[in-house]
Design a protein around this motif. Sequence first.
Motif, PDB file in Angstrom:
ATOM      1  N   THR A  95       0.846  -1.195   0.000  1.00  0.00           N
ATOM      2  CA  THR A  95       0.000   0.000   0.000  1.00  0.00           C
ATOM      3  C   THR A  95       0.876   1.237   0.000  1.00  0.00           C
ATOM      4  O   THR A  95       1.736   1.403   0.873  1.00  0.00           O
ATOM      5  CB  THR A  95      -0.929   0.014   1.234  1.00  0.00           C
ATOM      6  OG1 THR A  95      -1.730  -1.166   1.212  1.00  0.00           O
ATOM      7  CG2 THR A  95      -1.837   1.232   1.217  1.00  0.00           C
ATOM      8  N   ARG A 122      -1.499  -5.375  -5.300  1.00  0.00           N
ATOM      9  CA  ARG A 122      -1.473  -6.734  -4.758  1.00  0.00           C
ATOM     10  C   ARG A 122      -0.562  -7.631  -5.594  1.00  0.00           C
ATOM     11  O   ARG A 122      -0.393  -7.414  -6.792  1.00  0.00           O
ATOM     12  CB  ARG A 122      -2.883  -7.308  -4.726  1.00  0.00           C
ATOM     13  CG  ARG A 122      -3.811  -6.558  -3.791  1.00  0.00           C
ATOM     14  CD  ARG A 122      -5.176  -7.238  -3.728  1.00  0.00           C
ATOM     15  NE  ARG A 122      -6.104  -6.467  -2.952  1.00  0.00           N
ATOM     16  CZ  ARG A 122      -7.097  -5.736  -3.477  1.00  0.00           C
ATOM     17  NH1 ARG A 122      -7.283  -5.685  -4.773  1.00  0.00           N
ATOM     18  NH2 ARG A 122      -7.897  -5.049  -2.676  1.00  0.00           N
ATOM     19  N   SER A 178      -3.728  -7.438  -9.041  1.00  0.00           N
ATOM     20  CA  SER A 178      -4.881  -6.548  -8.936  1.00  0.00           C
ATOM     21  C   SER A 178      -4.478  -5.303  -8.140  1.00  0.00           C
ATOM     22  O   SER A 178      -3.468  -5.300  -7.442  1.00  0.00           O
ATOM     23  CB  SER A 178      -6.063  -7.253  -8.258  1.00  0.00           C
ATOM     24  OG  SER A 178      -5.742  -7.596  -6.926  1.00  0.00           O
ATOM     25  N   PHE A 179      -5.258  -4.241  -8.261  1.00  0.00           N
ATOM     26  CA  PHE A 179      -4.971  -3.022  -7.513  1.00  0.00           C
ATOM     27  C   PHE A 179      -6.269  -2.339  -7.089  1.00  0.00           C
ATOM     28  O   PHE A 179      -7.339  -2.581  -7.646  1.00  0.00           O
ATOM     29  CB  PHE A 179      -4.113  -2.043  -8.332  1.00  0.00           C
ATOM     30  CG  PHE A 179      -4.870  -1.305  -9.394  1.00  0.00           C
ATOM     31  CD1 PHE A 179      -5.518  -0.108  -9.113  1.00  0.00           C
ATOM     32  CD2 PHE A 179      -4.949  -1.805 -10.683  1.00  0.00           C
ATOM     33  CE1 PHE A 179      -6.227   0.574 -10.096  1.00  0.00           C
ATOM     34  CE2 PHE A 179      -5.647  -1.135 -11.660  1.00  0.00           C
ATOM     35  CZ  PHE A 179      -6.289   0.051 -11.375  1.00  0.00           C
ATOM     36  N   LEU A 180      -6.148  -1.472  -6.096  1.00  0.00           N
ATOM     37  CA  LEU A 180      -7.228  -0.602  -5.649  1.00  0.00           C
ATOM     38  C   LEU A 180      -6.628   0.771  -5.421  1.00  0.00           C
ATOM     39  O   LEU A 180      -5.690   0.930  -4.652  1.00  0.00           O
ATOM     40  CB  LEU A 180      -7.866  -1.123  -4.353  1.00  0.00           C
ATOM     41  CG  LEU A 180      -8.938  -0.228  -3.737  1.00  0.00           C
ATOM     42  CD1 LEU A 180     -10.128  -0.073  -4.690  1.00  0.00           C
ATOM     43  CD2 LEU A 180      -9.382  -0.772  -2.390  1.00  0.00           C
ATOM     44  N   ASP A 181      -7.141   1.753  -6.118  1.00  0.00           N
ATOM     45  CA  ASP A 181      -6.660   3.138  -6.049  1.00  0.00           C
ATOM     46  C   ASP A 181      -7.785   3.977  -5.460  1.00  0.00           C
ATOM     47  O   ASP A 181      -8.902   3.969  -5.971  1.00  0.00           O
ATOM     48  CB  ASP A 181      -6.315   3.614  -7.467  1.00  0.00           C
ATOM     49  CG  ASP A 181      -5.480   4.880  -7.489  1.00  0.00           C
ATOM     50  OD1 ASP A 181      -5.382   5.566  -6.457  1.00  0.00           O
ATOM     51  OD2 ASP A 181      -4.925   5.177  -8.560  1.00  0.00           O
ATOM     52  N   GLN A 182      -7.521   4.693  -4.359  1.00  0.00           N
ATOM     53  CA  GLN A 182      -8.549   5.515  -3.728  1.00  0.00           C
ATOM     54  C   GLN A 182      -8.025   6.925  -3.527  1.00  0.00           C
ATOM     55  O   GLN A 182      -6.917   7.114  -3.038  1.00  0.00           O
ATOM     56  CB  GLN A 182      -8.969   4.913  -2.388  1.00  0.00           C
ATOM     57  CG  GLN A 182      -9.615   3.561  -2.543  1.00  0.00           C
ATOM     58  CD  GLN A 182     -10.069   2.997  -1.220  1.00  0.00           C
ATOM     59  OE1 GLN A 182      -9.323   3.015  -0.256  1.00  0.00           O
ATOM     60  NE2 GLN A 182     -11.291   2.491  -1.186  1.00  0.00           N
ATOM     61  N   SER A 233     -12.898   5.643  -6.150  1.00  0.00           N
ATOM     62  CA  SER A 233     -12.154   4.383  -6.185  1.00  0.00           C
ATOM     63  C   SER A 233     -12.016   3.874  -7.610  1.00  0.00           C
ATOM     64  O   SER A 233     -12.949   3.979  -8.401  1.00  0.00           O
ATOM     65  CB  SER A 233     -12.886   3.316  -5.360  1.00  0.00           C
ATOM     66  OG  SER A 233     -12.959   3.703  -4.027  1.00  0.00           O
ATOM     67  N   TRP A 234     -10.851   3.309  -7.889  1.00  0.00           N
ATOM     68  CA  TRP A 234     -10.572   2.628  -9.142  1.00  0.00           C
ATOM     69  C   TRP A 234      -9.997   1.276  -8.787  1.00  0.00           C
ATOM     70  O   TRP A 234      -9.162   1.169  -7.894  1.00  0.00           O
ATOM     71  CB  TRP A 234      -9.531   3.374  -9.968  1.00  0.00           C
ATOM     72  CG  TRP A 234      -9.904   4.734 -10.409  1.00  0.00           C
ATOM     73  CD1 TRP A 234     -10.470   5.075 -11.597  1.00  0.00           C
ATOM     74  CD2 TRP A 234      -9.709   5.963  -9.704  1.00  0.00           C
ATOM     75  NE1 TRP A 234     -10.647   6.440 -11.663  1.00  0.00           N
ATOM     76  CE2 TRP A 234     -10.193   7.004 -10.506  1.00  0.00           C
ATOM     77  CE3 TRP A 234      -9.191   6.278  -8.453  1.00  0.00           C
ATOM     78  CZ2 TRP A 234     -10.156   8.333 -10.124  1.00  0.00           C
ATOM     79  CZ3 TRP A 234      -9.160   7.594  -8.069  1.00  0.00           C
ATOM     80  CH2 TRP A 234      -9.636   8.605  -8.895  1.00  0.00           C
ATOM     81  N   ALA A 235     -10.387   0.250  -9.484  1.00  0.00           N
ATOM     82  CA  ALA A 235      -9.813  -1.077  -9.271  1.00  0.00           C
ATOM     83  C   ALA A 235      -9.545  -1.705 -10.630  1.00  0.00           C
ATOM     84  O   ALA A 235     -10.139  -1.314 -11.638  1.00  0.00           O
ATOM     85  CB  ALA A 235     -10.765  -1.950  -8.450  1.00  0.00           C
ATOM     86  N   LYS A 293      -1.555   0.340 -15.314  1.00  0.00           N
ATOM     87  CA  LYS A 293      -2.809  -0.072 -14.683  1.00  0.00           C
ATOM     88  C   LYS A 293      -3.915  -0.084 -15.732  1.00  0.00           C
ATOM     89  O   LYS A 293      -3.991   0.793 -16.570  1.00  0.00           O
ATOM     90  CB  LYS A 293      -3.203   0.888 -13.555  1.00  0.00           C
ATOM     91  CG  LYS A 293      -2.211   0.922 -12.420  1.00  0.00           C
ATOM     92  CD  LYS A 293      -2.702   1.697 -11.210  1.00  0.00           C
ATOM     93  CE  LYS A 293      -3.160   3.086 -11.504  1.00  0.00           C
ATOM     94  NZ  LYS A 293      -3.489   3.875 -10.322  1.00  0.00           N
ATOM     95  N   ASN A 319     -12.958  -1.536 -12.756  1.00  0.00           N
ATOM     96  CA  ASN A 319     -14.061  -1.144 -11.893  1.00  0.00           C
ATOM     97  C   ASN A 319     -13.798   0.277 -11.397  1.00  0.00           C
ATOM     98  O   ASN A 319     -12.841   0.507 -10.663  1.00  0.00           O
ATOM     99  CB  ASN A 319     -14.174  -2.109 -10.701  1.00  0.00           C
ATOM    100  CG  ASN A 319     -15.390  -1.825  -9.849  1.00  0.00           C
ATOM    101  OD1 ASN A 319     -16.204  -0.963 -10.172  1.00  0.00           O
ATOM    102  ND2 ASN A 319     -15.499  -2.541  -8.755  1.00  0.00           N
TER     103      ASN A 319
END
Length: 135
Positions: A40, A53, A57-61, A72-74, A86, A90
């Motif tokens: 993170t 991850r 996969s990723f999660l951008d907030q 949020s972007w995933a 990237k 989602n």
Amino acid sequence: MKKFIIIRFTVALLIAVAVLFWPRDKHLSDAQIRRRAVGTWTNNSDGASLLLRSDGSFLDQRPSSVTNRVNSWAGIWWVEGGCIVKFMTNIDVGRYAQLYKIPSYRVFQLNGQKMVYELEGDINAPRNLFTVVKQ
């Protein structure tokens, strides 16, 4: 005379050895970037966070100052040519619910605690280096 030749030769040899073995900024390989980037990352200036991850996969907030909510972007991420790329699958930012590949991040420095990168692909933007820290 011989003494000066020996001294010159010794100095030249020392300079050659120093140039050959002087530490240089080494570019990280794609595999090194991929291993080191997992985790993170946060931007202390705007409160944004990016979770990369190991499964790709990723999660951008990012907090929005306009809507007082967190956008949020995933999706999936990979490393290609020294850049973190990237692909959004989602997106939760209102009307922008679509799939797309964003410009990549050219990595300049990446260690256990800090990553310095530049956003690639935006020809209208001045060169800006961004720094994020690992949580």
